[in-house]
Design a protein around this motif. Structure first.
Motif, PDB file in Angstrom:
ATOM      1  N   ILE A 123       0.840  -1.207   0.000  1.00  0.00           N
ATOM      2  CA  ILE A 123       0.000   0.000   0.000  1.00  0.00           C
ATOM      3  C   ILE A 123       0.869   1.248   0.000  1.00  0.00           C
ATOM      4  O   ILE A 123       0.612   2.207  -0.743  1.00  0.00           O
ATOM      5  CB  ILE A 123      -0.975  -0.019   1.197  1.00  0.00           C
ATOM      6  CG1 ILE A 123      -2.014  -1.125   1.000  1.00  0.00           C
ATOM      7  CG2 ILE A 123      -1.649   1.330   1.385  1.00  0.00           C
ATOM      8  CD1 ILE A 123      -2.872  -1.389   2.211  1.00  0.00           C
ATOM      9  N   PHE A 124       1.922   1.239   0.814  1.00  0.00           N
ATOM     10  CA  PHE A 124       2.858   2.368   0.849  1.00  0.00           C
ATOM     11  C   PHE A 124       3.511   2.573  -0.517  1.00  0.00           C
ATOM     12  O   PHE A 124       3.623   3.706  -0.998  1.00  0.00           O
ATOM     13  CB  PHE A 124       3.923   2.110   1.920  1.00  0.00           C
ATOM     14  CG  PHE A 124       5.004   3.136   1.962  1.00  0.00           C
ATOM     15  CD1 PHE A 124       4.744   4.430   2.394  1.00  0.00           C
ATOM     16  CD2 PHE A 124       6.298   2.814   1.587  1.00  0.00           C
ATOM     17  CE1 PHE A 124       5.748   5.379   2.443  1.00  0.00           C
ATOM     18  CE2 PHE A 124       7.305   3.755   1.627  1.00  0.00           C
ATOM     19  CZ  PHE A 124       7.034   5.040   2.059  1.00  0.00           C
ATOM     20  N   ASN A 125       3.900   1.491  -1.147  1.00  0.00           N
ATOM     21  CA  ASN A 125       4.510   1.563  -2.478  1.00  0.00           C
ATOM     22  C   ASN A 125       3.535   2.152  -3.489  1.00  0.00           C
ATOM     23  O   ASN A 125       3.903   2.993  -4.312  1.00  0.00           O
ATOM     24  CB  ASN A 125       4.963   0.170  -2.907  1.00  0.00           C
ATOM     25  CG  ASN A 125       5.862   0.188  -4.114  1.00  0.00           C
ATOM     26  OD1 ASN A 125       6.159   1.226  -4.659  1.00  0.00           O
ATOM     27  ND2 ASN A 125       6.280  -0.989  -4.525  1.00  0.00           N
ATOM     28  N   THR A 126       2.274   1.745  -3.430  1.00  0.00           N
ATOM     29  CA  THR A 126       1.263   2.237  -4.360  1.00  0.00           C
ATOM     30  C   THR A 126       0.991   3.723  -4.148  1.00  0.00           C
ATOM     31  O   THR A 126       0.883   4.494  -5.114  1.00  0.00           O
ATOM     32  CB  THR A 126      -0.039   1.431  -4.197  1.00  0.00           C
ATOM     33  OG1 THR A 126       0.254   0.043  -4.356  1.00  0.00           O
ATOM     34  CG2 THR A 126      -1.080   1.846  -5.203  1.00  0.00           C
ATOM     35  N   VAL A 127       0.900   4.135  -2.884  1.00  0.00           N
ATOM     36  CA  VAL A 127       0.658   5.546  -2.584  1.00  0.00           C
ATOM     37  C   VAL A 127       1.809   6.404  -3.089  1.00  0.00           C
ATOM     38  O   VAL A 127       1.604   7.465  -3.692  1.00  0.00           O
ATOM     39  CB  VAL A 127       0.436   5.742  -1.064  1.00  0.00           C
ATOM     40  CG1 VAL A 127       0.494   7.205  -0.674  1.00  0.00           C
ATOM     41  CG2 VAL A 127      -0.883   5.126  -0.649  1.00  0.00           C
ATOM     42  N   MET A 128       3.025   5.956  -2.851  1.00  0.00           N
ATOM     43  CA  MET A 128       4.192   6.710  -3.312  1.00  0.00           C
ATOM     44  C   MET A 128       4.244   6.780  -4.839  1.00  0.00           C
ATOM     45  O   MET A 128       4.665   7.781  -5.409  1.00  0.00           O
ATOM     46  CB  MET A 128       5.477   6.102  -2.755  1.00  0.00           C
ATOM     47  CG  MET A 128       5.601   6.225  -1.246  1.00  0.00           C
ATOM     48  SD  MET A 128       5.567   7.916  -0.642  1.00  0.00           S
ATOM     49  CE  MET A 128       7.232   8.395  -0.991  1.00  0.00           C
ATOM     50  N   LEU A 129       3.799   5.716  -5.496  1.00  0.00           N
ATOM     51  CA  LEU A 129       3.771   5.703  -6.956  1.00  0.00           C
ATOM     52  C   LEU A 129       2.744   6.705  -7.484  1.00  0.00           C
ATOM     53  O   LEU A 129       3.015   7.438  -8.440  1.00  0.00           O
ATOM     54  CB  LEU A 129       3.451   4.295  -7.460  1.00  0.00           C
ATOM     55  CG  LEU A 129       3.465   4.066  -8.956  1.00  0.00           C
ATOM     56  CD1 LEU A 129       4.874   4.284  -9.497  1.00  0.00           C
ATOM     57  CD2 LEU A 129       3.002   2.654  -9.273  1.00  0.00           C
ATOM     58  N   VAL A 130       1.580   6.753  -6.849  1.00  0.00           N
ATOM     59  CA  VAL A 130       0.534   7.691  -7.268  1.00  0.00           C
ATOM     60  C   VAL A 130       0.978   9.133  -7.029  1.00  0.00           C
ATOM     61  O   VAL A 130       0.706  10.022  -7.851  1.00  0.00           O
ATOM     62  CB  VAL A 130      -0.788   7.382  -6.521  1.00  0.00           C
ATOM     63  CG1 VAL A 130      -1.801   8.500  -6.701  1.00  0.00           C
ATOM     64  CG2 VAL A 130      -1.365   6.061  -6.993  1.00  0.00           C
ATOM     65  N   LEU A 131       1.686   9.374  -5.935  1.00  0.00           N
ATOM     66  CA  LEU A 131       2.155  10.728  -5.636  1.00  0.00           C
ATOM     67  C   LEU A 131       3.342  11.134  -6.500  1.00  0.00           C
ATOM     68  O   LEU A 131       3.734  12.304  -6.496  1.00  0.00           O
ATOM     69  CB  LEU A 131       2.552  10.834  -4.151  1.00  0.00           C
ATOM     70  CG  LEU A 131       1.416  10.716  -3.144  1.00  0.00           C
ATOM     71  CD1 LEU A 131       1.963  10.750  -1.731  1.00  0.00           C
ATOM     72  CD2 LEU A 131       0.405  11.829  -3.361  1.00  0.00           C
ATOM     73  N   GLY A 132       3.908  10.208  -7.218  1.00  0.00           N
ATOM     74  CA  GLY A 132       5.028  10.522  -8.082  1.00  0.00           C
ATOM     75  C   GLY A 132       6.356  10.600  -7.364  1.00  0.00           C
ATOM     76  O   GLY A 132       7.316  11.158  -7.876  1.00  0.00           O
ATOM     77  N   ARG A 133       6.439  10.041  -6.185  1.00  0.00           N
ATOM     78  CA  ARG A 133       7.678  10.063  -5.406  1.00  0.00           C
ATOM     79  C   ARG A 133       8.326   8.692  -5.360  1.00  0.00           C
ATOM     80  O   ARG A 133       8.877   8.282  -4.343  1.00  0.00           O
ATOM     81  CB  ARG A 133       7.392  10.525  -3.984  1.00  0.00           C
ATOM     82  CG  ARG A 133       6.814  11.914  -3.922  1.00  0.00           C
ATOM     83  CD  ARG A 133       6.583  12.333  -2.513  1.00  0.00           C
ATOM     84  NE  ARG A 133       5.919  13.631  -2.483  1.00  0.00           N
ATOM     85  CZ  ARG A 133       5.365  14.134  -1.408  1.00  0.00           C
ATOM     86  NH1 ARG A 133       5.379  13.457  -0.289  1.00  0.00           N
ATOM     87  NH2 ARG A 133       4.789  15.307  -1.457  1.00  0.00           N
ATOM     88  N   GLN A 134       8.248   7.991  -6.439  1.00  0.00           N
ATOM     89  CA  GLN A 134       8.776   6.630  -6.503  1.00  0.00           C
ATOM     90  C   GLN A 134      10.302   6.663  -6.445  1.00  0.00           C
ATOM     91  O   GLN A 134      10.955   7.370  -7.205  1.00  0.00           O
ATOM     92  CB  GLN A 134       8.319   5.941  -7.789  1.00  0.00           C
ATOM     93  CG  GLN A 134       8.706   4.493  -7.904  1.00  0.00           C
ATOM     94  CD  GLN A 134       8.016   3.605  -6.897  1.00  0.00           C
ATOM     95  OE1 GLN A 134       7.070   3.999  -6.248  1.00  0.00           O
ATOM     96  NE2 GLN A 134       8.507   2.406  -6.763  1.00  0.00           N
TER      97      GLN A 134
END
Length: 75
Positions: free
Chosen positions: A23-34
């Motif tokens: 979930i943390f990985n997905t949120v960071m991906l959506v925010l563009g901070r991957q």
């Protein structure tokens, strides 16, 4: 608590940690901070899940090989 139930409990809690990491990985991906470290956060729990899952998968087969069958006793 015996060893098998401890492994099962550890597997359950590790799956929760893995779910939070995904979930943390997905949120960071959506925010563009991957970042690379974000992608690797789920890797460690996943490896632990694989090890404990394979162990639990093999338990019935190991138990069958340890218990003598009636055919062996008669011979």
């Amino acid at each position: 608590m015996n060893g098998n139930s401890a492994i099962r409990q550890f597997h359950r809690w590790t799956s929760i940690v893995f779910m939070v990491a995904v979930i943390f990985n997905t949120v960071m991906l959506v925010l563009g901070r991957q970042a690379t470290w974000v992608g690797l956060t789920a890797l460690f729990p996943l490896i632990l899940l694989m090890i404990t899952g394979l162990y639990m998968f093999a338990l019935p087969y190991l138990a069958k090989s340890r218990t003598p069958s009636p055919a062996r006793d008669a011979a």
